[in-house]
Design a protein around this motif. Structure first.
Motif, PDB file in Angstrom:
ATOM      1  N   GLY A  16       0.805  -1.208   0.000  1.00 27.20           N
ATOM      2  CA  GLY A  16       0.000   0.000   0.000  1.00 27.20           C
ATOM      3  C   GLY A  16       0.847   1.270   0.000  1.00 27.20           C
ATOM      4  N   SER A  17       0.161   2.397   0.101  1.00 24.32           N
ATOM      5  CA  SER A  17       0.815   3.707   0.042  1.00 24.32           C
ATOM      6  C   SER A  17       0.369   4.596   1.195  1.00 24.32           C
ATOM      7  CB  SER A  17       0.469   4.410  -1.276  1.00 24.32           C
ATOM      8  OG  SER A  17       0.926   3.680  -2.389  1.00 24.32           O
ATOM      9  N   ARG A  69      10.637   3.915  -4.642  1.00 22.72           N
ATOM     10  CA  ARG A  69       9.369   3.720  -3.928  1.00 22.72           C
ATOM     11  C   ARG A  69       8.902   4.991  -3.217  1.00 22.72           C
ATOM     12  NH1 ARG A  69       9.046   0.265   0.312  1.00 22.72           N
ATOM     13  NH2 ARG A  69      11.201   0.650   0.964  1.00 22.72           N
ATOM     14  N   PHE A  70       9.837   5.795  -2.737  1.00 24.48           N
ATOM     15  CA  PHE A  70       9.505   7.005  -1.984  1.00 24.48           C
ATOM     16  C   PHE A  70       9.833   8.234  -2.824  1.00 24.48           C
ATOM     17  CE2 PHE A  70      10.114   5.250   2.630  1.00 24.48           C
ATOM     18  CZ  PHE A  70       9.297   4.179   2.320  1.00 24.48           C
ATOM     19  N   ASN A  87       4.352   1.156  -2.452  1.00 20.54           N
ATOM     20  CA  ASN A  87       4.830  -0.224  -2.346  1.00 20.54           C
ATOM     21  C   ASN A  87       5.479  -0.482  -0.987  1.00 20.54           C
ATOM     22  OD1 ASN A  87       5.402  -2.870  -3.097  1.00 20.54           O
ATOM     23  ND2 ASN A  87       7.287  -2.306  -4.176  1.00 20.54           N
ATOM     24  N   LEU A  88       4.770  -0.123   0.043  1.00 20.13           N
ATOM     25  CA  LEU A  88       5.317  -0.246   1.392  1.00 20.13           C
ATOM     26  C   LEU A  88       5.501  -1.695   1.801  1.00 20.13           C
ATOM     27  CD1 LEU A  88       3.347   2.672   3.022  1.00 20.13           C
ATOM     28  CD2 LEU A  88       5.835   2.436   3.027  1.00 20.13           C
ATOM     29  N   GLN A 120       4.035   7.659  13.474  1.00 20.93           N
ATOM     30  CA  GLN A 120       4.200   6.206  13.379  1.00 20.93           C
ATOM     31  C   GLN A 120       3.630   5.680  12.060  1.00 20.93           C
ATOM     32  OE1 GLN A 120       5.573   3.826  15.737  1.00 20.93           O
ATOM     33  NE2 GLN A 120       5.374   2.506  13.926  1.00 20.93           N
ATOM     34  N   VAL A 121       4.426   4.875  11.389  1.00 17.98           N
ATOM     35  CA  VAL A 121       3.976   4.152  10.198  1.00 17.98           C
ATOM     36  C   VAL A 121       4.101   2.664  10.485  1.00 17.98           C
ATOM     37  CG1 VAL A 121       4.481   3.604   7.795  1.00 17.98           C
ATOM     38  CG2 VAL A 121       4.597   5.982   8.596  1.00 17.98           C
ATOM     39  N   THR A 122       3.012   1.940  10.304  1.00 16.10           N
ATOM     40  CA  THR A 122       3.011   0.501  10.521  1.00 16.10           C
ATOM     41  C   THR A 122       2.497  -0.186   9.266  1.00 16.10           C
ATOM     42  OG1 THR A 122       2.582   0.810  12.885  1.00 16.10           O
ATOM     43  CG2 THR A 122       2.197  -1.392  11.969  1.00 16.10           C
ATOM     44  N   VAL A 123       3.300  -1.107   8.745  1.00 14.34           N
ATOM     45  CA  VAL A 123       2.945  -1.834   7.527  1.00 14.34           C
ATOM     46  C   VAL A 123       2.717  -3.287   7.910  1.00 14.34           C
ATOM     47  CG1 VAL A 123       3.595  -2.402   5.170  1.00 14.34           C
ATOM     48  CG2 VAL A 123       4.375  -0.245   6.206  1.00 14.34           C
ATOM     49  N   SER A 124       1.525  -3.775   7.701  1.00 16.44           N
ATOM     50  CA  SER A 124       1.195  -5.152   8.053  1.00 16.44           C
ATOM     51  C   SER A 124       1.444  -6.065   6.858  1.00 16.44           C
ATOM     52  CB  SER A 124      -0.262  -5.257   8.486  1.00 16.44           C
ATOM     53  OG  SER A 124      -1.123  -4.893   7.430  1.00 16.44           O
ATOM     54  N   SER A 125       1.843  -7.283   7.167  1.00 14.20           N
ATOM     55  CA  SER A 125       2.147  -8.245   6.093  1.00 14.20           C
ATOM     56  C   SER A 125       0.920  -9.015   5.660  1.00 14.20           C
ATOM     57  CB  SER A 125       3.238  -9.201   6.555  1.00 14.20           C
ATOM     58  OG  SER A 125       2.829  -9.864   7.730  1.00 14.20           O
TER      59      SER A 125
END
Length: 125
Positions: A16-17, A69-70, A87-88, A120-125
């Motif tokens: 996601g973005s 990506r960034f 593309n996190l 805070q940025v949290t990227v779930s798998s």
């Protein structure tokens, strides 16, 4: 005096973005005299360089893991800096900090004299 406030963090799925924003308040120094950077940090690890942009937005730097990506950008009309993250990946999870420097555009965190409180940025798998 420079004050920075980050916003836009949150929870997103892998792939996601998110777009982070940093609003800068200055007194006695115009925003377009500052070079800006984004860093990130996870517990137990050193602060990591993410991206930087020079005063007029024409020059940028990226950490190796972020290239492609960034995207960092700035708007000198409203004193903001953005970090578009696409593309996190789960390993992108961290607290992201905005920072300003009067030195040249750089990835050295010690060169940055003013920092925001982080988002805070949290990227779930």
């Amino acid at each position: 005096q420079v004050r920075l406030v980050e916003s836009g963090g949150g929870l997103v799925q892998s792939g996601g973005s998110l777009m982070l924003s940093c609003t800068v308040s200055t007194s006695g120094r115009p925003f377009n005299s500052l070079n800006m950077g984004w860093f990130r940090q996870t517990p137990g690890k050193e602060r990591e360089f993410v991206a930087a942009i020079n005063w007029d937005g024409r020059s940028t730097l990226y950490g190796d893991a972020m290239k492609g990506r960034f995207t960092i950008a700035r708007n000198n009309a409203d004193n903001t800096v953005q970090l578009q993250m696409n593309n996190l990946k789960p390993e992108d999870s961290a607290v992201y900090y905005c920072a300003s420097t009067t030195y040249g555009i750089t990835y050295y965190s010690d060169a940055y004299s003013n920092w925001g409180q982080g988002t805070q940025v949290t990227v779930s798998s």
